[in-house]
Design a protein around this motif. Structure first.
Motif, PDB file in Angstrom:
ATOM      1  N   VAL A  45       0.901  -1.166   0.110  1.00 25.13           N
ATOM      2  CA  VAL A  45      -0.047   0.040  -0.019  1.00 25.13           C
ATOM      3  C   VAL A  45       1.009   1.052   0.109  1.00 25.13           C
ATOM      4  CG1 VAL A  45      -1.661   1.479   1.216  1.00 25.13           C
ATOM      5  CG2 VAL A  45      -1.900  -0.951   1.247  1.00 25.13           C
ATOM      6  N   THR A  46       0.663   2.068  -0.699  1.00 24.18           N
ATOM      7  CA  THR A  46       1.456   3.682  -1.000  1.00 24.18           C
ATOM      8  C   THR A  46       0.200   4.670  -0.991  1.00 24.18           C
ATOM      9  OG1 THR A  46       1.341   3.491  -3.371  1.00 24.18           O
ATOM     10  CG2 THR A  46       3.061   2.451  -2.314  1.00 24.18           C
ATOM     11  N   GLY A  47       0.897   5.845  -0.491  1.00 23.26           N
ATOM     12  CA  GLY A  47       0.128   6.911  -0.449  1.00 23.26           C
ATOM     13  C   GLY A  47      -0.716   7.178   0.668  1.00 23.26           C
ATOM     14  N   ALA A  48      -0.699   6.213   1.604  1.00 19.78           N
ATOM     15  CA  ALA A  48      -1.704   6.390   2.803  1.00 19.78           C
ATOM     16  C   ALA A  48      -1.017   7.003   4.183  1.00 19.78           C
ATOM     17  CB  ALA A  48      -2.124   4.736   3.250  1.00 19.78           C
ATOM     18  N   SER A  49      -1.586   7.777   4.608  1.00 24.58           N
ATOM     19  CA  SER A  49      -1.418   8.422   6.074  1.00 24.58           C
ATOM     20  C   SER A  49      -2.220   8.269   6.958  1.00 24.58           C
ATOM     21  CB  SER A  49      -0.733   9.630   5.692  1.00 24.58           C
ATOM     22  OG  SER A  49      -1.753  10.691   5.378  1.00 24.58           O
ATOM     23  N   ARG A  50      -3.424   8.577   6.796  1.00 25.88           N
ATOM     24  CA  ARG A  50      -4.397   8.590   7.687  1.00 25.88           C
ATOM     25  C   ARG A  50      -5.103   7.103   7.995  1.00 25.88           C
ATOM     26  NH1 ARG A  50      -8.819  12.146   8.792  1.00 25.88           N
ATOM     27  NH2 ARG A  50     -10.364  11.607   9.868  1.00 25.88           N
ATOM     28  N   TYR A  51      -4.954   6.186   7.242  1.00 27.05           N
ATOM     29  CA  TYR A  51      -5.250   4.832   7.399  1.00 27.05           C
ATOM     30  C   TYR A  51      -4.024   4.010   7.511  1.00 27.05           C
ATOM     31  CZ  TYR A  51      -9.972   6.318   5.984  1.00 27.05           C
ATOM     32  OH  TYR A  51     -11.061   7.144   5.974  1.00 27.05           O
ATOM     33  N   GLN A  52      -4.310   2.851   8.127  1.00 25.57           N
ATOM     34  CA  GLN A  52      -3.322   2.142   8.167  1.00 25.57           C
ATOM     35  C   GLN A  52      -3.312   1.133   6.944  1.00 25.57           C
ATOM     36  OE1 GLN A  52      -0.699   1.557  10.663  1.00 25.57           O
ATOM     37  NE2 GLN A  52      -1.598   3.510  11.404  1.00 25.57           N
ATOM     38  N   ALA A  53      -2.162   0.582   6.503  1.00 30.83           N
ATOM     39  CA  ALA A  53      -2.157  -0.348   5.255  1.00 30.83           C
ATOM     40  C   ALA A  53      -3.165  -1.446   5.560  1.00 30.83           C
ATOM     41  CB  ALA A  53      -0.603  -0.846   4.991  1.00 30.83           C
ATOM     42  N   ALA A  54      -3.024  -2.157   6.946  1.00 23.96           N
ATOM     43  CA  ALA A  54      -3.866  -3.307   7.093  1.00 23.96           C
ATOM     44  C   ALA A  54      -5.454  -3.046   6.710  1.00 23.96           C
ATOM     45  CB  ALA A  54      -3.588  -3.719   8.617  1.00 23.96           C
ATOM     46  N   ASP A  55      -5.867  -1.805   7.187  1.00 21.99           N
ATOM     47  CA  ASP A  55      -7.109  -1.516   6.990  1.00 21.99           C
ATOM     48  C   ASP A  55      -7.568  -1.304   5.712  1.00 21.99           C
ATOM     49  OD1 ASP A  55      -7.668  -1.063   9.656  1.00 21.99           O
ATOM     50  OD2 ASP A  55      -6.714   0.894   9.633  1.00 21.99           O
ATOM     51  N   ILE A  56      -6.579  -0.761   4.823  1.00 25.95           N
ATOM     52  CA  ILE A  56      -6.828  -0.501   3.245  1.00 25.95           C
ATOM     53  C   ILE A  56      -6.850  -2.023   2.841  1.00 25.95           C
ATOM     54  CG2 ILE A  56      -5.858   0.218   1.091  1.00 25.95           C
ATOM     55  CD1 ILE A  56      -4.838   2.544   2.845  1.00 25.95           C
ATOM     56  N   ILE A  57      -6.078  -2.781   3.137  1.00 28.55           N
ATOM     57  CA  ILE A  57      -5.890  -4.203   2.398  1.00 28.55           C
ATOM     58  C   ILE A  57      -7.301  -5.027   2.990  1.00 28.55           C
ATOM     59  CG2 ILE A  57      -4.919  -6.358   2.690  1.00 28.55           C
ATOM     60  CD1 ILE A  57      -2.256  -4.949   3.076  1.00 28.55           C
ATOM     61  N   ALA A  58      -7.586  -4.870   4.091  1.00 31.24           N
ATOM     62  CA  ALA A  58      -8.892  -5.334   4.259  1.00 31.24           C
ATOM     63  C   ALA A  58      -9.974  -4.975   3.801  1.00 31.24           C
ATOM     64  CB  ALA A  58      -9.169  -5.429   5.886  1.00 31.24           C
ATOM     65  N   ALA A  59     -10.221  -3.508   3.579  1.00 36.22           N
ATOM     66  CA  ALA A  59     -11.342  -2.986   2.738  1.00 36.22           C
ATOM     67  C   ALA A  59     -11.238  -3.318   1.263  1.00 36.22           C
ATOM     68  CB  ALA A  59     -11.029  -1.428   2.782  1.00 36.22           C
ATOM     69  N   SER A  60      -9.947  -3.801   0.873  1.00 39.53           N
ATOM     70  CA  SER A  60      -9.989  -4.217  -0.694  1.00 39.53           C
ATOM     71  C   SER A  60     -10.709  -5.677  -0.923  1.00 39.53           C
ATOM     72  CB  SER A  60      -8.443  -4.127  -1.076  1.00 39.53           C
ATOM     73  OG  SER A  60      -7.768  -5.438  -0.649  1.00 39.53           O
ATOM     74  N   GLY A  61     -10.793  -6.360  -0.019  1.00 39.43           N
ATOM     75  CA  GLY A  61     -11.254  -7.868  -0.071  1.00 39.43           C
ATOM     76  C   GLY A  61     -10.582  -8.734  -0.717  1.00 39.43           C
ATOM     77  N   VAL A  62      -9.190  -8.370  -0.978  1.00 35.56           N
ATOM     78  CA  VAL A  62      -8.062  -8.859  -2.002  1.00 35.56           C
ATOM     79  C   VAL A  62      -7.241  -9.797  -0.736  1.00 35.56           C
ATOM     80  CG1 VAL A  62      -6.185  -9.107  -3.141  1.00 35.56           C
ATOM     81  CG2 VAL A  62      -7.854  -7.500  -3.417  1.00 35.56           C
ATOM     82  N   GLU A  63      -7.235 -11.039  -0.879  1.00 29.54           N
ATOM     83  CA  GLU A  63      -6.707 -12.261  -0.070  1.00 29.54           C
ATOM     84  C   GLU A  63      -5.342 -12.855  -0.793  1.00 29.54           C
ATOM     85  OE1 GLU A  63      -9.434 -14.593   1.286  1.00 29.54           O
ATOM     86  OE2 GLU A  63     -10.680 -13.498   2.513  1.00 29.54           O
ATOM     87  N   ILE A  64      -4.476 -13.139   0.107  1.00 32.93           N
ATOM     88  CA  ILE A  64      -3.225 -13.954  -0.267  1.00 32.93           C
ATOM     89  C   ILE A  64      -3.737 -15.244  -0.992  1.00 32.93           C
ATOM     90  CG2 ILE A  64      -1.095 -15.147   0.356  1.00 32.93           C
ATOM     91  CD1 ILE A  64      -1.054 -11.914   0.473  1.00 32.93           C
ATOM     92  N   GLY A  65      -3.152 -15.569  -2.289  1.00 29.22           N
ATOM     93  CA  GLY A  65      -3.654 -16.695  -2.938  1.00 29.22           C
ATOM     94  C   GLY A  65      -4.734 -16.317  -3.982  1.00 29.22           C
ATOM     95  N   ASP A  66      -5.202 -15.040  -4.060  1.00 32.43           N
ATOM     96  CA  ASP A  66      -6.293 -14.987  -5.216  1.00 32.43           C
ATOM     97  C   ASP A  66      -5.192 -14.512  -6.460  1.00 32.43           C
ATOM     98  OD1 ASP A  66      -8.260 -14.764  -3.368  1.00 32.43           O
ATOM     99  OD2 ASP A  66      -8.410 -12.456  -3.533  1.00 32.43           O
ATOM    100  N   ASN A  67      -5.840 -14.826  -7.495  1.00 30.59           N
ATOM    101  CA  ASN A  67      -5.198 -14.561  -8.833  1.00 30.59           C
ATOM    102  C   ASN A  67      -5.068 -13.349  -9.214  1.00 30.59           C
ATOM    103  OD1 ASN A  67      -5.365 -14.883 -12.043  1.00 30.59           O
ATOM    104  ND2 ASN A  67      -4.304 -16.742 -11.313  1.00 30.59           N
ATOM    105  N   LEU A  68      -3.827 -12.769  -9.832  1.00 33.22           N
ATOM    106  CA  LEU A  68      -3.594 -11.466 -10.338  1.00 33.22           C
ATOM    107  C   LEU A  68      -4.198 -11.174 -11.604  1.00 33.22           C
ATOM    108  CD1 LEU A  68       0.187 -10.958  -9.294  1.00 33.22           C
ATOM    109  CD2 LEU A  68      -2.000  -9.420  -8.451  1.00 33.22           C
ATOM    110  N   VAL A  69      -4.258 -12.471 -12.276  1.00 31.14           N
ATOM    111  CA  VAL A  69      -4.967 -12.039 -13.666  1.00 31.14           C
ATOM    112  C   VAL A  69      -6.323 -11.811 -13.739  1.00 31.14           C
ATOM    113  CG1 VAL A  69      -5.180 -12.918 -15.956  1.00 31.14           C
ATOM    114  CG2 VAL A  69      -2.870 -13.403 -14.556  1.00 31.14           C
ATOM    115  N   LEU A  70      -7.028 -12.556 -12.966  1.00 30.54           N
ATOM    116  CA  LEU A  70      -8.455 -12.462 -12.602  1.00 30.54           C
ATOM    117  C   LEU A  70      -9.139 -11.443 -11.696  1.00 30.54           C
ATOM    118  CD1 LEU A  70      -9.155 -16.091 -12.811  1.00 30.54           C
ATOM    119  CD2 LEU A  70      -9.256 -14.663 -14.695  1.00 30.54           C
ATOM    120  N   LEU A  71      -8.018 -10.699 -11.302  1.00 32.53           N
ATOM    121  CA  LEU A  71      -8.784  -9.697 -10.189  1.00 32.53           C
ATOM    122  C   LEU A  71      -9.210  -8.440 -10.882  1.00 32.53           C
ATOM    123  CD1 LEU A  71      -7.775  -9.459  -7.158  1.00 32.53           C
ATOM    124  CD2 LEU A  71      -6.254  -7.788  -7.759  1.00 32.53           C
TER     125      LEU A  71
END
Length: 254
Positions: A45-71
């Motif tokens: 995560v880049t560009g964040a200051s107000r929010y923690q990276a973990a909060d942004i990742i959680a909000a994204s819905g993306v999980e480890i193991g998801d496919n990059l091509v089909l995202l």
């Protein structure tokens, strides 16, 4: 001899039929290979200051193991934009073979406006950021004389259709004030008059301009006029003259 030509034609026809099938199979094999190997292992995560990276990742819905091509990058952006109101732009970027970079742009409150339930903070781009009490709203330029319609966090500002100013025009004014670094000096934006809006500026001036004015030009005129006045002068800065370049200063009479 004729029989040989017929056989050749049959073989040629079969080849033409098999060619699209071969291409289809090859494409399927490529897709299968891509979906098999390009898995998300790292999320940056880049560009964040107000929010923690973990909060942004959680909000994204993306999980480890998801496919990059089909995202679905659009859905990723919308999830973050909606869940975290102070984020106004999201750029998910796959970095093969296994990294997803999420670049975000954060905003800040530009003004406060009243609506259902009290005051609401909004960005210069017109996004509703959060509900606020009176003391919190007092720390921002307050928009009066017009009310937000059904405000909700992360939604765009909506104003009544029969009002004196549209949400788009109000957003344009806030954006110009922010771009010209004039927002910190704005005390209030008064839209109560059907003829003109009034910007209460620097605790000293009441700048009058039409709702359909060229805001960029008029704010430039306002700042130029303020620079030419003495620090102790107070009054009206009238920018509703027939000459667009004229700013008439009417001093307060004490």
């Amino acid at each position: 001899m004729p029989n040989k030509r017929k056989k050749r034609r049959r073989r040629g026809g079969l080849g033409r039929m098999l060619r699209p099938l071969s291409l289809l199979l090859a494409a399927a094999a490529i897709v299968a290979a891509l979906t098999m190997f390009f898995k998300v292992e790292t999320i940056q995560v880049t560009g964040a200051s107000r929010y923690q990276a973990a909060d942004i990742i959680a909000a994204s819905g993306v999980e480890i193991g998801d496919n990059l091509v089909l995202l679905d990058r659009y859905r990723v952006s919308q999830r973050i934009y909606t869940a975290l109101p102070y984020i106004t732009d999201v750029q998910p970027r796959p970095k093969f073979p296994s990294t997803l970079e999420i670049e975000v742009t954060e905003t800040r409150a530009a003004a406060a406006i009243q609506g259902a339930g009290g005051w609401w903070l909004l960005s210069a781009g017109g996004k509703i950021l959060e509900a606020a009490d009176g003391s919190m709203a007092a720390g921002y330029p307050q928009i009066t004389g017009v009310y937000a319609k059904d405000p909700a966090v992360s939604d765009p500002l909506v104003l009544p259709e029969d009002g004196v100013i549209t949400a788009q025009r109000l957003q344009e004014l806030l954006s110009v004030l922010a771009l010209q670094e004039a927002l910190p000096q704005v005390d209030r934006i008064d839209c109560s008059s059907p003829r003109e809006l009034v910007i209460h500026y620097d605790g000293r001036f009441r700048a009058e301009l039409f709702y359909d004015a060229d805001f960029d030009f008029k704010i430039t005129c306002l700042l130029s006029a303020v620079d030419k006045l003495e620090p102790n002068q107070k009054g009206i800065l009238r920018m509703t003259m027939s000459d667009d370049y004229e700013v008439r200063f009417i001093p307060d009479v004490e």
